[in-house]
Design a protein around this motif. Structure first.
Motif, short mmCIF file in Angstrom:
data_model
loop_
_atom_site.label_atom_id
_atom_site.label_comp_id
_atom_site.label_asym_id
_atom_site.label_seq_id
_atom_site.Cartn_x
_atom_site.Cartn_y
_atom_site.Cartn_z
N LEU A 148 96.73 84.63 -13.12
CA LEU A 148 96.88 83.67 -12.01
C LEU A 148 97.36 84.37 -10.74
N GLU A 149 98.24 85.35 -10.89
CA GLU A 149 98.71 86.08 -9.72
C GLU A 149 97.62 86.97 -9.15
N VAL A 150 96.98 87.73 -10.01
CA VAL A 150 96.00 88.71 -9.52
C VAL A 150 94.75 88.02 -8.98
N ALA A 151 94.46 86.81 -9.45
CA ALA A 151 93.29 86.08 -8.96
C ALA A 151 93.36 85.82 -7.45
N LYS A 152 94.55 85.86 -6.90
CA LYS A 152 94.72 85.67 -5.45
C LYS A 152 94.21 86.87 -4.66
N HIS A 153 94.15 88.04 -5.31
CA HIS A 153 93.96 89.28 -4.57
C HIS A 153 92.66 90.02 -4.89
N VAL A 154 91.90 89.55 -5.87
CA VAL A 154 90.68 90.24 -6.26
C VAL A 154 89.50 89.27 -6.22
N ASP A 155 88.30 89.78 -6.45
CA ASP A 155 87.09 88.97 -6.38
C ASP A 155 86.64 88.46 -7.74
N LYS A 156 87.10 89.12 -8.79
CA LYS A 156 86.73 88.70 -10.14
C LYS A 156 87.85 89.11 -11.10
N VAL A 157 88.09 88.27 -12.09
CA VAL A 157 89.06 88.58 -13.14
C VAL A 157 88.31 88.76 -14.44
N ARG A 158 88.58 89.88 -15.13
CA ARG A 158 87.98 90.12 -16.43
C ARG A 158 89.00 89.81 -17.51
N ILE A 159 88.61 88.96 -18.46
CA ILE A 159 89.48 88.68 -19.59
C ILE A 159 88.76 89.05 -20.88
N ASN A 160 89.55 89.42 -21.88
CA ASN A 160 89.02 89.76 -23.21
C ASN A 160 89.37 88.62 -24.15
N PRO A 161 88.38 87.85 -24.63
CA PRO A 161 88.68 86.71 -25.49
C PRO A 161 89.51 87.06 -26.72
N GLY A 162 89.37 88.28 -27.22
CA GLY A 162 90.11 88.66 -28.41
C GLY A 162 91.58 88.92 -28.16
N LEU A 163 91.96 89.08 -26.89
CA LEU A 163 93.34 89.43 -26.56
C LEU A 163 94.01 88.44 -25.61
N TYR A 164 93.26 87.52 -25.05
CA TYR A 164 93.82 86.65 -24.01
C TYR A 164 94.91 85.74 -24.56
N VAL A 165 94.69 85.22 -25.76
CA VAL A 165 95.73 84.44 -26.45
C VAL A 165 96.05 85.16 -27.75
N PHE A 166 97.30 85.54 -27.93
CA PHE A 166 97.68 86.33 -29.10
C PHE A 166 97.66 85.47 -30.37
N GLU A 167 96.97 85.96 -31.38
CA GLU A 167 96.94 85.30 -32.68
C GLU A 167 97.65 86.21 -33.68
#
Length: 412
Positions: A121-140
Motif C-alpha cells: 500500500l505504501e509503495v503503490a503511491k510511488h511506482v507504476d506497478k506492484v508485483r505480488i507473489n500469490p504463494g507468499l502474499y499471505v503466509f500459510e
C-alpha cells in the motif's frame, strides 16, 4: 520511445487455425488487453517490452537511481526494484523524485513478498506497478502432519487473501496503476501444492484465484507471470494459462521468464529456450532474462531473442554462411570486420557470404551483401542486384560507402 501497436490477431491457443498464406513466416501474437505501466504499454499488440531488475539496495538512493539509469540507457523499458520493508517502500518516493529531476520518469515496478499488504500500500503511491507473489502474499503456516486441505480450510485462506488483497487493488485502481500477479513454481502456497500438486496446473490455479479477486473489484490492469527454473515446466504453465484464459474470456498480457536461469552461455540458452518457444507460439507480451550476472548483461539477450523472432528490430541482422571449402576469404575475420563497422546501425540486414554459389540466393532478403566472387575480389550487392566488384582489402570500406550513398548511414 515505444512505437505504435501492431494490430493483434485473435487466436485460440487451444486449437490454433492454420495461418493464412500471407502470414506464413511471421508470428501471430495472442490478442491481449493493453496495460499501461508508466509511459510504456504491455500487451494490446504493442511491441514486446523488455524488463530487468536492479540489484542495488533500494535504501541506497543514489546507487538505485544510477542502476536504473544504466539499464534504461541500454534499452530496458521497465525497471523492477525490491521492497522488503517499509523503509525500502518509502525510499521509492525519493528514487522517483530524483529520476524525474536528473533523468527521465522511468517506469518502476515494486516487488512485494511475505505478508506485504502494508508495504504494498505504501509503495503503490510511488511506482507504476506492484508485483505480488500469490504463494507468499499471505503466509500459510505449514503443518508437518497435514495430509489434506478440507474445502473449509481452503476457503478460509481464500477469504483471508481477498481481505488482504482488496485494499491494494482498490488503491491501484484509484491511481490507474497496474499489478503483476507473479506466480513462481518454487514458492507455490501449501494448499495449492496439496490440491493440485507441484504442477503447472497448481501455478495456473494460483494465478486465477488472484485474478478473480481483482475482477470482483472491477480491476483489470493486470499482467500475469508463471515462472519456473525448469524450462519444460515454465512452457507448460504459460501454455496452460493461455488456454485457460481463452476458455474464461480473459485477455491479460503475459510476462515471460525462466527464473534462476544461472549465468554464462547455459543461462542464456536456458532463458532463450523457454522464452523464444512461447513467443514463437504467439504467447508473451513482455520478457525478462534472469541471469546471475550484472543486470546490464540481460538486455542484449532480450533484444537478441526478439530480433531473431522478428518481433523487434533494434540492431543489424547479419546473415553469414558457416564457411566451407568454397569460401574465398577468412569468413570469420571478415564478418568480425563488417560487424565492427556497422553494428551501431539499426534496421538493416547485411549478408556476408563466402562464395558465389549460395551467396545471392541465400542473402536475397538482405539489404546489402558482401560476397566472395573470385580470389581476392568482393562483390557488393544492394538487395539482389550486384553493384560493384572491389579488391578484398577495400571490401568493408566500399560497403560503408554504398550504405552512405543510400543515405542509410549514421556515424557511430
Amino acid at each position: 520511445m515505444q512505437t505504435a501497436p501492431i494490430e493483434p490477431i485473435d487466436r485460440q491457443q487451444s486449437a490454433p487455425a492454420a495461418a493464412p498464406l500471407e502470414n506464413l513466416g511471421t508470428i501471430q501474437r495472442r490478442k491481449t488487453r493493453p496495460v499501461k505501466v508508466g509511459n510504456v504499454t504491455i500487451g494490446g499488440g504493442y511491441p514486446v517490452v523488455v524488463q530487468s531488475m536492479i540489484n542495488e539496495d533500494t535504501l541506497d538512493i543514489d546507487g538505485a537511481v544510477a542502476g536504473i539509469r544504466r539499464l534504461h540507457e541500454i534499452g530496458c523499458e521497465i525497471m523492477r526494484v525490491t521492497v522488503p520493508s517499509m523503509a525500502h517502500a518509502r525510499a521509492l518516493a525519493e528514487i522517483r523524485t530524483k529520476l524525474q529531476r536528473t533523468y527521465v520518469n522511468v517506469p518502476l515496478v515494486a516487488d512485494v513478498h511475505h505478508n506485504g499488504m502494508k508495504i504494498a500500500l505504501e509503495v503503490a503511491k510511488h511506482v507504476d506497478k506492484v508485483r505480488i507473489n500469490p504463494g507468499l502474499y499471505v503466509f500459510e503456516k505449514p503443518k508437518d502432519d497435514r495430509t489434506e486441505y478440507t474445502q473449509a480450510e481452503f476457503d478460509e485462506i481464500g477469504d483471508k487473501i481477498r481481505e488482504t488483497l482488496k485494499p491494494l487493488v482498490l488503491s491501484l485502481k484509484e491511481q490507474g496503476k497496474a499489478m503483476r500477479i507473479g506466480v513462481n513454481h518454487g514458492s507455490l502456497a501449501e494448499r495449492m501444492l496439496f490440491t493440485y500438486g507441484d504442477t503447472p496446473q497448481g501455478m495456473v490455479e494460483s494465478a486465477l484465484e488472484f485474478i478473480r479477486i481483482c475482477e470482483e473489484l472491477d480491476f483489470r490492469n493486470l499482467v500475469i507471470s508463471l515462472k519456473a527454473s525448469r524450462v519444460p515446466v515454465m512452457i507448460a504453465a504459460y501454455q496452460l494459462m493461455a488456454r485457460r484464459m481463452d476458455q474464461l474470456g480473459m485477455d491479460y498480457p503475459l510476462h515471460l521468464g525462466v527464473t534462476e536461469a544461472g549465468d554464462g552461455e547455459y543461462g542464456r540458452i536456458k532463458s532463450t529456450a523457454g522464452i523464444a518457444t512461447l513467443l514463437a507460439q504467439g504467447i508473451g507480451d513482455t520478457i525478462r532474462v534472469s541471469l546471475t550476472e550484472a543486470p546490464e548483461k540481460e538486455i542484449p539477450v532480450c533484444y537478441g531473442i526478439l530480433q531473431a523472432l522478428g518481433l523487434r528490430k533494434t540492431m543489424v541482422e547479419y546473415v553469414a554462411c558457416p564457411s566451407c571449402g568454397r569460401t574465398l576469404f577468412n569468413l570469420e575475420e571478415v564478418l568480425h570486420k563488417v560487424r565492427s563497422a556497422t553494428a551501431h546501425l539499426t534496421g538493416l540486414d547485411i549478408a556476408v557470404m563466402g562464395c558465389i554459389v549460395n551467396g545471392p540466393g541465400e542473402m536475397a532478403d538482405a539489404d546489402y551483401g558482401y560476397v566472395g566472387k573470385t580470389p581476392g575480389v568482393i562483390s557488393l550487392y544492394r538487395g539482389k542486384e550486384e553493384i560493384k566488384r572491389v579488391p578484398e582489402e577495400d571490401g568493408v570500406a566500399e560497403l560503408i560507402a554504398l550504405i552512405k550513398d543510400d543515405d542509410r548511414w549514421v556515424e557511430p
